[in-house]
Write a protein that holds these residues in place. Structure first.
Motif, mmCIF file in Angstrom:
data_model
loop_
_atom_site.group_PDB
_atom_site.id
_atom_site.type_symbol
_atom_site.label_atom_id
_atom_site.label_comp_id
_atom_site.label_asym_id
_atom_site.label_seq_id
_atom_site.Cartn_x
_atom_site.Cartn_y
_atom_site.Cartn_z
ATOM 1 N N ILE A 149 1.220 -19.345 2.423
ATOM 2 C CA ILE A 149 1.633 -18.210 1.230
ATOM 3 C C ILE A 149 3.141 -17.931 1.287
ATOM 4 O O ILE A 149 3.790 -17.944 2.149
ATOM 5 C CB ILE A 149 0.910 -17.065 1.833
ATOM 6 N N ILE A 150 3.524 -18.251 0.009
ATOM 7 C CA ILE A 150 5.009 -18.081 -0.258
ATOM 8 C C ILE A 150 4.997 -16.479 -0.729
ATOM 9 O O ILE A 150 4.510 -16.078 -1.418
ATOM 10 C CB ILE A 150 5.310 -18.984 -1.481
ATOM 11 N N THR A 151 5.953 -15.885 -0.042
ATOM 12 C CA THR A 151 6.445 -14.567 -0.260
ATOM 13 C C THR A 151 7.753 -14.274 -1.024
ATOM 14 O O THR A 151 8.467 -15.421 -1.215
ATOM 15 C CB THR A 151 6.499 -13.850 1.037
ATOM 16 N N CYS A 152 7.876 -13.509 -1.585
ATOM 17 C CA CYS A 152 9.093 -12.780 -1.954
ATOM 18 C C CYS A 152 9.355 -11.470 -1.830
ATOM 19 O O CYS A 152 8.523 -10.796 -1.318
ATOM 20 C CB CYS A 152 8.956 -12.792 -3.629
ATOM 21 N N ALA A 153 10.388 -10.813 -2.415
ATOM 22 C CA ALA A 153 10.592 -9.446 -2.300
ATOM 23 C C ALA A 153 9.418 -8.587 -2.718
ATOM 24 O O ALA A 153 8.696 -8.923 -3.908
ATOM 25 C CB ALA A 153 11.966 -9.013 -2.802
ATOM 26 N N ALA A 154 9.055 -7.404 -2.293
ATOM 27 C CA ALA A 154 8.145 -6.496 -2.727
ATOM 28 C C ALA A 154 8.559 -5.808 -3.956
ATOM 29 O O ALA A 154 9.644 -5.406 -4.152
ATOM 30 C CB ALA A 154 7.504 -5.394 -1.606
ATOM 31 N N ASN A 155 7.658 -5.619 -4.999
ATOM 32 C CA ASN A 155 7.806 -4.848 -6.150
ATOM 33 C C ASN A 155 7.773 -3.571 -5.906
ATOM 34 O O ASN A 155 7.547 -3.066 -4.732
ATOM 35 C CB ASN A 155 6.902 -5.422 -7.257
ATOM 36 N N GLU B 176 5.662 -1.263 -6.703
ATOM 37 C CA GLU B 176 4.324 -0.789 -6.253
ATOM 38 C C GLU B 176 4.101 -1.057 -4.698
ATOM 39 O O GLU B 176 3.315 -0.240 -3.957
ATOM 40 C CB GLU B 176 3.226 -1.544 -7.269
ATOM 41 N N MET B 177 4.452 -2.280 -4.351
ATOM 42 C CA MET B 177 4.264 -2.754 -2.787
ATOM 43 C C MET B 177 5.224 -2.419 -1.970
ATOM 44 O O MET B 177 5.012 -2.409 -0.502
ATOM 45 C CB MET B 177 3.949 -4.255 -2.776
ATOM 46 N N ALA B 178 6.293 -1.864 -2.341
ATOM 47 C CA ALA B 178 7.630 -1.548 -1.416
ATOM 48 C C ALA B 178 7.132 -0.426 -0.497
ATOM 49 O O ALA B 178 7.784 -0.603 0.790
ATOM 50 C CB ALA B 178 8.733 -1.210 -2.255
ATOM 51 N N GLY B 179 6.152 0.375 -0.736
ATOM 52 C CA GLY B 179 5.815 1.396 0.278
ATOM 53 C C GLY B 179 5.233 0.995 1.242
ATOM 54 O O GLY B 179 4.918 1.559 2.405
ATOM 55 N N LEU B 180 4.702 -0.494 1.426
ATOM 56 C CA LEU B 180 3.668 -0.936 2.232
ATOM 57 C C LEU B 180 4.372 -2.047 3.120
ATOM 58 O O LEU B 180 4.015 -2.117 4.204
ATOM 59 C CB LEU B 180 2.477 -1.544 1.677
ATOM 60 N N ALA B 181 5.394 -2.835 2.174
ATOM 61 C CA ALA B 181 5.737 -4.012 2.885
ATOM 62 C C ALA B 181 7.140 -4.304 2.412
ATOM 63 O O ALA B 181 7.273 -3.844 1.046
ATOM 64 C CB ALA B 181 4.904 -5.193 3.120
ATOM 65 N N VAL C 92 3.877 -2.833 -12.857
ATOM 66 C CA VAL C 92 2.895 -2.125 -13.791
ATOM 67 C C VAL C 92 1.397 -3.120 -13.841
ATOM 68 O O VAL C 92 0.557 -2.553 -14.218
ATOM 69 C CB VAL C 92 3.434 -2.039 -15.212
ATOM 70 N N ALA C 93 1.745 -4.110 -13.497
ATOM 71 C CA ALA C 93 0.227 -5.121 -13.402
ATOM 72 C C ALA C 93 -0.103 -5.332 -12.028
ATOM 73 O O ALA C 93 -1.100 -6.047 -11.629
ATOM 74 C CB ALA C 93 0.547 -6.463 -13.786
ATOM 75 N N THR C 94 0.368 -4.454 -11.163
ATOM 76 C CA THR C 94 -0.188 -4.543 -9.871
ATOM 77 C C THR C 94 -0.932 -3.225 -9.368
ATOM 78 O O THR C 94 -0.666 -2.183 -9.709
ATOM 79 C CB THR C 94 1.043 -4.515 -8.731
ATOM 80 N N ARG C 95 -2.022 -3.359 -8.606
ATOM 81 C CA ARG C 95 -2.805 -2.349 -8.315
ATOM 82 C C ARG C 95 -3.025 -2.084 -6.831
ATOM 83 O O ARG C 95 -3.325 -3.229 -6.242
ATOM 84 C CB ARG C 95 -4.270 -2.426 -9.007
ATOM 85 N N VAL C 96 -2.823 -1.097 -6.362
ATOM 86 C CA VAL C 96 -2.980 -0.982 -4.588
ATOM 87 C C VAL C 96 -4.155 0.308 -4.489
ATOM 88 O O VAL C 96 -4.191 1.136 -5.077
ATOM 89 C CB VAL C 96 -1.459 -0.408 -4.343
ATOM 90 N N TRP C 97 -4.823 -0.234 -3.542
ATOM 91 C CA TRP C 97 -5.754 0.637 -2.933
ATOM 92 C C TRP C 97 -5.963 0.551 -1.431
ATOM 93 O O TRP C 97 -5.808 -0.647 -0.869
ATOM 94 C CB TRP C 97 -7.175 0.627 -3.818
ATOM 95 N N PRO C 98 -6.504 1.476 -0.519
ATOM 96 C CA PRO C 98 -6.749 1.525 0.748
ATOM 97 C C PRO C 98 -7.809 0.453 1.187
ATOM 98 O O PRO C 98 -8.743 0.070 0.458
ATOM 99 C CB PRO C 98 -7.202 2.858 1.145
#
Length: 74
Positions: free
Chosen positions: A4-10, A12-17, A50-56
């Protein structure tokens, strides 16, 4: 095997990781798979917020013994 190749969080994800998996845009699939393309590092970028959805996640997702359709969100 796989990686799994990772990059900096956008945003939307920055609050999680701090990092997130690289998600390729559909338009970039051919470039990624082209054996003549040398190190397509330009594709290793955060997916647009804007194209990322986050849910619990389901509370039992963190335990590897739990496996079933109820672990997948709607």
């Amino acid at each position: 095997t796989f990686a799994i190749i990772t990059c900096a969080a956008n945003d939307e994800m920055a609050g999680l990781a701090a990092h997130m998996p690289v998600i390729l845009h559909e338009d970039d699939h051919a470039r990624w798979l082209d054996p003549d393309t040398r190190a397509p590092l330009g594709l290793l970028r955060p997916y647009p917020s804007v194209a990322t959805r986050v849910w619990p996640a389901h509370p039992e997702v963190g335990n590897v013994r739990n496996d079933g359709p109820e672990m997948v969100g709607d």
